[in-house]
Write an enzyme that holds these catalytic residues in place. Structure first.
Site, PDB file in Angstrom:
ATOM      1  N   THR A  41       0.819  -1.217   0.000  1.00 28.78           N
ATOM      2  CA  THR A  41       0.000   0.000   0.000  1.00 28.78           C
ATOM      3  C   THR A  41       0.849   1.262   0.000  1.00 28.78           C
ATOM      4  OG1 THR A  41      -0.090  -0.079   2.409  1.00 28.78           O
ATOM      5  CG2 THR A  41      -1.919  -1.083   1.228  1.00 28.78           C
ATOM      6  N   CYS A  45       2.809   2.994   9.299  1.00 30.96           N
ATOM      7  CA  CYS A  45       1.819   2.964  10.378  1.00 30.96           C
ATOM      8  C   CYS A  45       2.491   2.930  11.736  1.00 30.96           C
ATOM      9  CB  CYS A  45       0.964   1.692  10.284  1.00 30.96           C
ATOM     10  SG  CYS A  45      -0.225   1.692   8.960  1.00 30.96           S
ATOM     11  N   CYS A  49      -1.891   0.510  14.808  1.00 32.22           N
ATOM     12  CA  CYS A  49      -2.861   0.828  13.744  1.00 32.22           C
ATOM     13  C   CYS A  49      -3.954  -0.237  13.669  1.00 32.22           C
ATOM     14  CB  CYS A  49      -2.173   0.932  12.385  1.00 32.22           C
ATOM     15  SG  CYS A  49      -3.322   1.403  11.078  1.00 32.22           S
ATOM     16  N   ARG A  52      -6.390  -3.424   8.759  1.00 29.46           N
ATOM     17  CA  ARG A  52      -6.225  -4.858   8.555  1.00 29.46           C
ATOM     18  C   ARG A  52      -4.733  -5.194   8.508  1.00 29.46           C
ATOM     19  NH1 ARG A  52      -9.435  -8.747   5.816  1.00 29.46           N
ATOM     20  NH2 ARG A  52      -8.073 -10.388   5.068  1.00 29.46           N
ATOM     21  N   ARG A  74       4.129   6.850   2.670  1.00 30.28           N
ATOM     22  CA  ARG A  74       3.239   7.934   3.111  1.00 30.28           C
ATOM     23  C   ARG A  74       2.619   7.584   4.464  1.00 30.28           C
ATOM     24  NH1 ARG A  74       1.221   5.968  -1.287  1.00 30.28           N
ATOM     25  NH2 ARG A  74      -0.714   5.409  -0.214  1.00 30.28           N
ATOM     26  N   CYS A  76      -0.102   6.669   7.071  1.00 28.76           N
ATOM     27  CA  CYS A  76      -1.385   5.963   6.961  1.00 28.76           C
ATOM     28  C   CYS A  76      -2.517   6.924   7.317  1.00 28.76           C
ATOM     29  CB  CYS A  76      -1.367   4.772   7.907  1.00 28.76           C
ATOM     30  SG  CYS A  76      -2.964   4.033   8.230  1.00 28.76           S
ATOM     31  N   CYS A  79      -4.134   5.599  11.102  1.00 30.78           N
ATOM     32  CA  CYS A  79      -3.500   5.794  12.419  1.00 30.78           C
ATOM     33  C   CYS A  79      -2.737   7.114  12.498  1.00 30.78           C
ATOM     34  CB  CYS A  79      -2.585   4.624  12.750  1.00 30.78           C
ATOM     35  SG  CYS A  79      -1.216   4.422  11.602  1.00 30.78           S
TER      36      CYS A  79
END
Ligand SMILES: [Zn+2]
Length: 366
Positions: A41, A45, A49, A52, A74, A76, A79
């Site tokens: 993705t 995080c 977080c 999933r 980047r 998240c 969170c």
């Protein structure tokens, strides 16, 4: 090296890293100690977080968020690792609430306190307890108790002390001071019409878990992603009950239930407070007779309880089960063996059944 072997090597590396366990547990205590990235993705995080869980082969670890960003990840959107951590925000709000409780002359409601710090009452209650070890009510009571003792120590009349300490009527004082005075709580005298239910929320491999106990036994085990929603579910299930955040002893009980969720085969040697209609009780009893590692269909359960036509009512009773895993409604499947719905999400049902299948296979080997 082929792609599969590489994937397996990466996954093994992650899983053997102690930080992986804190991600799996979504441990808020690990927040700030490191950040993890998800290759698929492109985000990074905090360990806690709620998103999933990514596959271990796609996870990377970084000590600072700057490093994670430099590596091209980047923050998240769930969170917000680039903002003050939730723990920091909560601590600030709880401190604010403590000052408010200290300054107020009379008792204030949980709702009013929560509103002041911009949180839902349930969420606020939980966070306050987590940080201070006391519920807001216990905190206020402890303060009042101290004030009463101080006043009495100075020799003022008892009633004056009561009013000075912030109680607006004598009867309220006696009711609220039962603990201090060592008398039988009035709720017990009232025959449990307004039962007290203790609860606490923990984390297990299936997400958040709420365990609640009445004076008769465990009355709810709820599973989900959102602790707030679990508390609302509890309140909906026991609308007249007075919900009380658990104390230290209760946390141990939650740990036992979590242990049981992780390994249902060991059994839960705790009394259950099972409330339902006679029909629901029959269904739930039949569910408890399905052995670990096995399943039954709704049709079979309907037949086993002597109501073969009541298949839909059986499904309904499964859906209203409040005691996840302890009353194993996850062991009920469609006639063709496929998974139907599960009150706590069909993914959790699948995970539970897979875990139980592995466990019973191991037992057979042993
Ligand atoms: Zn995240």
């Amino acid at each position: 090296m082929n792609a599969l072997a590489k994937k397996e090597r990466l996954a093994a590396e992650t899983v053997s890293d102690p930080r992986w366990a804190t991600i799996v547990a979504r441990d808020p205590e690990a927040d700030g100690k490191f950040y993890y990235t998800v290759k698929t993705t492109g985000v990074y995080c905090r360990p806690s977080c709620a998103a999933r869980l990514a596959r271990p082969e796609n996870i990377g670890f970084y000590t600072t968020r700057e490093e994670a960003e430099k590596a091209g990840f980047r923050p998240c959107k769930r969170c917000h690792p680039d903002r003050p951590s939730l723990v920091e925000q909560y601590a600030a709000r709880v401190t604010q609430a403590c000052r408010m409780i200290e300054e107020l002359e009379s008792a204030t409601s949980l709702d009013a306190l929560a509103k002041q710090v911009g949180m839902s009452a349930y969420h606020f209650h939980r966070i306050f307890k987590q940080i201070t070890g006391l519920t807001p009510r216990q905190y206020a009571a402890a303060l009042r108790e101290k004030r009463i003792r101080d006043e009495l120590g100075r020799g003022s009349a008892v009633t004056d002390a009561i009013f000075d300490a912030g109680y607006n009527s004598n009867s309220r004082f006696y009711e609220k001071s039962n603990k201090i005075l060592g008398m039988t709580p009035s709720s017990y005298r009232a025959g449990g019409i307004k039962a007290e239910i203790r609860f606490a929320i923990g984390e297990c491999s299936l997400g958040s878990i709420l365990v609640a106990q009445s004076d008769r036994g465990i009355c709810a085990i709820l599973l989900g992603d959102d602790p707030d929603k679990l508390v609302r579910d509890l309140q909906d299930s026991f609308p007249r009950a007075n919900l009380i955040g658990g104390d230290a002893n209760f946390e141990q009980l939650v740990a036992r239930v979590v242990g049981f969720i992780e390994a249902p085969g060991i059994g839960l040697e705790l009394p259950l407070d099972v409330r339902g209609t006679a029909f629901q009780q029959r269904v739930w009893q039949a569910l408890r007779e399905i052995p670990v590692g096995q399943t039954a269909s709704y049709t079979e359960i309907a037949r086993r309880i002597g109501s073969p036509a009541a298949v839909r009512a059986v499904a309904q009773a499964c859906a209203t089960n409040k005691l996840a895993v302890a009353i194993p409604c996850h062991r009920v499947v469609r006639n063709d063996g496929t998974l139907a719905g599960y009150r706590w999400g069909v993914e959790r049902k699948r995970t539970l059944l897979e875990k139980e299948a592995v466990m019973s296979a191991r037992e057979l080997q042993a």
